[in-house]
Scaffold this motif. Structure first.
Motif, PDB file in Angstrom:
ATOM      1  N   ARG A  61     -17.051  53.513  11.653  1.00  0.00           N
ATOM      2  CA  ARG A  61     -17.324  54.580  11.328  1.00  0.00           C
ATOM      3  C   ARG A  61     -16.019  55.282  10.585  1.00  0.00           C
ATOM      4  N   VAL A  62     -16.537  55.903   9.273  1.00  0.00           N
ATOM      5  CA  VAL A  62     -15.459  56.587   8.255  1.00  0.00           C
ATOM      6  C   VAL A  62     -15.222  58.065   8.689  1.00  0.00           C
ATOM      7  N   ILE A  63     -14.125  58.285   8.716  1.00  0.00           N
ATOM      8  CA  ILE A  63     -13.637  59.797   8.673  1.00  0.00           C
ATOM      9  C   ILE A  63     -12.568  59.974   7.788  1.00  0.00           C
ATOM     10  N   ALA A  64     -12.597  60.857   6.726  1.00  0.00           N
ATOM     11  CA  ALA A  64     -12.045  61.339   5.600  1.00  0.00           C
ATOM     12  C   ALA A  64     -11.368  62.674   5.756  1.00  0.00           C
ATOM     13  N   ALA A  65     -10.464  62.731   5.062  1.00  0.00           N
ATOM     14  CA  ALA A  65      -9.663  63.978   5.160  1.00  0.00           C
ATOM     15  C   ALA A  65      -8.825  64.327   3.698  1.00  0.00           C
ATOM     16  N   THR A  66      -8.968  65.747   3.487  1.00  0.00           N
ATOM     17  CA  THR A  66      -8.280  66.033   2.135  1.00  0.00           C
ATOM     18  C   THR A  66      -7.910  67.338   2.369  1.00  0.00           C
ATOM     19  N   HIS A  67      -6.897  67.905   1.543  1.00  0.00           N
ATOM     20  CA  HIS A  67      -6.673  69.421   1.623  1.00  0.00           C
ATOM     21  C   HIS A  67      -6.826  69.929   0.096  1.00  0.00           C
ATOM     22  N   ARG A  68      -7.392  68.908  -0.763  1.00  0.00           N
ATOM     23  CA  ARG A  68      -7.709  69.126  -2.051  1.00  0.00           C
ATOM     24  C   ARG A  68      -9.418  69.848  -2.182  1.00  0.00           C
ATOM     25  N   ASP A  69      -9.466  70.546  -3.344  1.00  0.00           N
ATOM     26  CA  ASP A  69     -10.917  71.178  -3.621  1.00  0.00           C
ATOM     27  C   ASP A  69     -11.790  70.019  -4.390  1.00  0.00           C
ATOM     28  N   LEU A  70     -12.392  69.455  -3.679  1.00  0.00           N
ATOM     29  CA  LEU A  70     -13.080  68.335  -4.011  1.00  0.00           C
ATOM     30  C   LEU A  70     -14.359  68.795  -4.815  1.00  0.00           C
ATOM     31  N   GLU A  71     -14.982  69.824  -4.612  1.00  0.00           N
ATOM     32  CA  GLU A  71     -15.843  70.462  -5.587  1.00  0.00           C
ATOM     33  C   GLU A  71     -15.489  70.536  -6.850  1.00  0.00           C
ATOM     34  N   THR A  72     -14.352  71.233  -7.068  1.00  0.00           N
ATOM     35  CA  THR A  72     -13.931  71.347  -8.413  1.00  0.00           C
ATOM     36  C   THR A  72     -13.319  69.902  -8.817  1.00  0.00           C
ATOM     37  N   MET A  73     -13.010  69.136  -8.191  1.00  0.00           N
ATOM     38  CA  MET A  73     -12.448  67.791  -8.779  1.00  0.00           C
ATOM     39  C   MET A  73     -14.071  67.069  -9.265  1.00  0.00           C
ATOM     40  N   VAL A  74     -14.907  67.198  -8.276  1.00  0.00           N
ATOM     41  CA  VAL A  74     -16.415  66.615  -8.964  1.00  0.00           C
ATOM     42  C   VAL A  74     -16.559  67.228 -10.387  1.00  0.00           C
ATOM     43  N   GLN A  75     -16.668  68.497 -10.468  1.00  0.00           N
ATOM     44  CA  GLN A  75     -17.044  69.233 -11.760  1.00  0.00           C
ATOM     45  C   GLN A  75     -16.078  68.590 -12.929  1.00  0.00           C
ATOM     46  N   LYS A  76     -14.841  68.493 -12.543  1.00  0.00           N
ATOM     47  CA  LYS A  76     -13.958  67.966 -13.724  1.00  0.00           C
ATOM     48  C   LYS A  76     -13.916  66.503 -13.900  1.00  0.00           C
ATOM     49  N   GLY A  77     -14.800  65.828 -13.250  1.00  0.00           N
ATOM     50  CA  GLY A  77     -14.981  64.401 -13.352  1.00  0.00           C
ATOM     51  C   GLY A  77     -13.665  63.431 -12.765  1.00  0.00           C
ATOM     52  N   LEU A  78     -13.122  64.095 -11.699  1.00  0.00           N
ATOM     53  CA  LEU A  78     -11.664  63.469 -11.189  1.00  0.00           C
ATOM     54  C   LEU A  78     -12.252  62.928  -9.666  1.00  0.00           C
ATOM     55  N   PHE A  79     -13.477  62.989  -9.300  1.00  0.00           N
ATOM     56  CA  PHE A  79     -13.913  62.549  -8.029  1.00  0.00           C
ATOM     57  C   PHE A  79     -15.377  62.277  -8.118  1.00  0.00           C
TER      58      PHE A  79
ATOM     59  N   ASP B 128     -21.321  61.121  -6.166  1.00  0.00           N
ATOM     60  CA  ASP B 128     -22.045  60.167  -5.289  1.00  0.00           C
ATOM     61  C   ASP B 128     -21.127  59.874  -3.987  1.00  0.00           C
ATOM     62  N   LEU B 129     -19.910  59.589  -4.138  1.00  0.00           N
ATOM     63  CA  LEU B 129     -18.933  59.456  -3.132  1.00  0.00           C
ATOM     64  C   LEU B 129     -18.878  60.675  -2.122  1.00  0.00           C
ATOM     65  N   TYR B 130     -18.725  61.947  -3.009  1.00  0.00           N
ATOM     66  CA  TYR B 130     -18.373  63.169  -2.411  1.00  0.00           C
ATOM     67  C   TYR B 130     -19.780  63.358  -1.511  1.00  0.00           C
ATOM     68  N   TYR B 131     -20.819  63.204  -1.897  1.00  0.00           N
ATOM     69  CA  TYR B 131     -22.040  63.432  -0.761  1.00  0.00           C
ATOM     70  C   TYR B 131     -22.128  62.372   0.240  1.00  0.00           C
ATOM     71  N   ARG B 132     -21.742  61.149  -0.086  1.00  0.00           N
ATOM     72  CA  ARG B 132     -21.593  60.325   1.166  1.00  0.00           C
ATOM     73  C   ARG B 132     -20.483  60.465   2.057  1.00  0.00           C
ATOM     74  N   LEU B 133     -19.317  61.147   1.719  1.00  0.00           N
ATOM     75  CA  LEU B 133     -18.297  61.403   2.584  1.00  0.00           C
ATOM     76  C   LEU B 133     -18.539  62.794   3.327  1.00  0.00           C
ATOM     77  N   ASN B 134     -19.281  63.929   2.586  1.00  0.00           N
ATOM     78  CA  ASN B 134     -19.423  65.155   3.192  1.00  0.00           C
ATOM     79  C   ASN B 134     -20.708  65.310   4.121  1.00  0.00           C
ATOM     80  N   VAL B 135     -21.108  64.171   4.537  1.00  0.00           N
ATOM     81  CA  VAL B 135     -22.082  64.192   5.727  1.00  0.00           C
ATOM     82  C   VAL B 135     -21.956  65.523   6.829  1.00  0.00           C
ATOM     83  N   VAL B 136     -20.849  65.352   7.369  1.00  0.00           N
ATOM     84  CA  VAL B 136     -20.412  66.526   8.259  1.00  0.00           C
ATOM     85  C   VAL B 136     -19.156  67.035   7.985  1.00  0.00           C
TER      86      VAL B 136
END
Length: 419
Positions: free
Chosen positions: A342-360, A363-371
């Motif tokens: 089971r994978v539990i990930a964590a961050t203090h960064r704004d992933l949504e902004t990083m996705v928009q800027k192409g930094l993250f 597809d991985l964001y949606y795989r991690l952001n299940v719950v």
């Protein structure tokens, strides 16, 4: 019929016993003699009753006592040895001089995926392959120890274990077989995890009564019952790893490893080999036997990927593959190995902004952001500041050999108003 016959030692006692038995056309199936005792297994006959035969044997000069028994001494020894082997947690297997399996204990049955009935009398080379340390030991007579790692394909799949073996020799010194022990590598990893793992954290250990905090705890307890990937969001210091440990402890995976990895603490090349492992010789400085990797070490348990936003694009791509397919490819390997983690990930960064800027990767964001679970900072749960302050004072005072101090109302007010 099995008998124990006590006698006064004299010449011809065995011959007299044999004469009585053979005189009635009966065979002695087994005979053991130790000082002052003779043990017999005699076939049943129709010409004479057991009672009459015992009476005639008891009348032999020098016989002091005679009784019926259930087991002969060698049968008792074998039974006791089998009980010992059956109680050993390591697998134990023995072969004779021709490489045929003569013994296999329950732990060995479980490890090899073979029942004792299927294994006994069979060629170990035919069942498990010809390139085994136990067969080399049979040929060269050299013992081997636990550092020997063996990967074999048995009747029910791939088996990976550590083994040691010793030759069995007759009184003349000739090799008559080999006995080997086997340690399941998965169980060894679990043992190492159990010894090295810090004390388990539960949601009851997380301190707080603020409504915002209670909502997060309730969410965590609900998530712990399933297997969904969890993304913990929150500022540094909000307790993301403690929360991840609590999810693991209250899940069905609690008896398996919890492994935490800080994705920002290691350079990309090292992080890749640590997470996914590598095959022998994959790069300069790699161990010749390779390394399993942290996903493999967490098999059946939970892996916590802290600071996931700091992972490089290459690491993100491999993590996506793990989340999509449940498989890991070691560095330098062309094959994939399934993992149950089971994978539990964590961050203090704004992933949504990083996705928009192409930094993250999106597809991985949606795989991690299940719950997604947001852990509030103290400024959003100020009611818990007095509780936490008291908790830390009670924990730290004994270390300094001091009585636990009380916090004054003005001091609490200072803490409550600090941004």
């Amino acid at each position: 019929m099995r008998l124990r016959l006590q006698f006064a030692d004299r010449v011809g006692m065995v011959a007299d016993v044999a004469r009585v038995v053979s005189g009635h056309g009966l065979n002695i199936l087994s005979l053991e003699v130790i000082p002052d005792n003779m043990y017999l297994e005699i076939e049943e006959g129709t010409m004479i009753s057991s009672e009459q035969l015992i009476k005639e044997l008891a009348a032999i000069i020098g016989v002091r006592h005679l009784e019926l028994i259930q087991l002969l001494p060698h049968e008792e020894r074998e039974q006791h040895l089998q009980i010992v082997l059956d109680s050993v947690s390591d697998g134990v297997i023995a072969i004779d001089a021709r490489g045929r399996i003569t013994s296999l204990n329950p732990a060995g049955e479980k490890m090899l995926g073979l029942t004792r009935q299927e294994a006994l009398g069979q060629s170990i080379a035919t069942l498990l392959g010809p390139e085994l340390p136990i067969l080399r030991c049979l040929v060269n007579g050299q013992p081997y120890d636990d550092h020997v790692k063996v990967d074999i394909t048995g009747p029910r799949g791939r088996i990976c274990h550590l083994t040691s073996g010793r030759c069995l020799r007759d009184p003349a010194g000739a090799i008559v077989g080999v006995v080997a022990t086997m340690k399941d590598i998965a169980e060894l990893r679990q043992m190492v995890y159990t010894l090295a793992q810090p004390e388990a954290i539960t949601f009851a250990d997380l301190i707080g009564n603020a409504p915002a905090f209670n909502r997060v705890i309730a969410m965590g307890r609900m998530v712990a019952r399933g297997d969904s990937t969890v993304l913990l969001r929150g500022e540094s210091g909000t307790g993301k790893e403690l929360f991840a440990r609590a999810i693991h402890t209250e899940s069905h995976r609690r008896q398996k490893p919890f492994i935490a990895v800080n994705c920002a603490a290691l350079p990309e090349e090292l992080l890749e080999s640590e997470l996914f492992g590598y095959v022998g010789g994959a790069f300069t400085g790699a161990r010749k036997e390779g390394k399993p990797g942290l996903f493999a070490a967490a098999e059946g348990g939970t892996i916590f990927l802290d600071e996931i936003a700091e992972a490089s694009p290459a690491i993100q791509a491999k993590l996506l593959r793990v989340l999509q397919e449940g498989k890991v490819r070691k560095v330098g390997s062309t094959s994939e190995v399934p993992v149950n983690v089971r994978v539990i990930a964590a961050t203090h960064r704004d992933l949504e902004t990083m996705v928009q800027k192409g930094l993250f990767r999106e597809d991985l964001y949606y795989r991690l952001n299940v719950v997604p679970i947001y852990l509030p900072p103290l400024r959003e749960r100020k009611e818990d500041i007095p509780l936490l302050a008291g908790h830390f004072l009670a924990k730290l005072a004994p270390r300094l050999n001091r009585p636990v101090p009380q916090i004054t109302p003005p001091a609490i007010s200072k803490l409550m108003h600090y941004s």
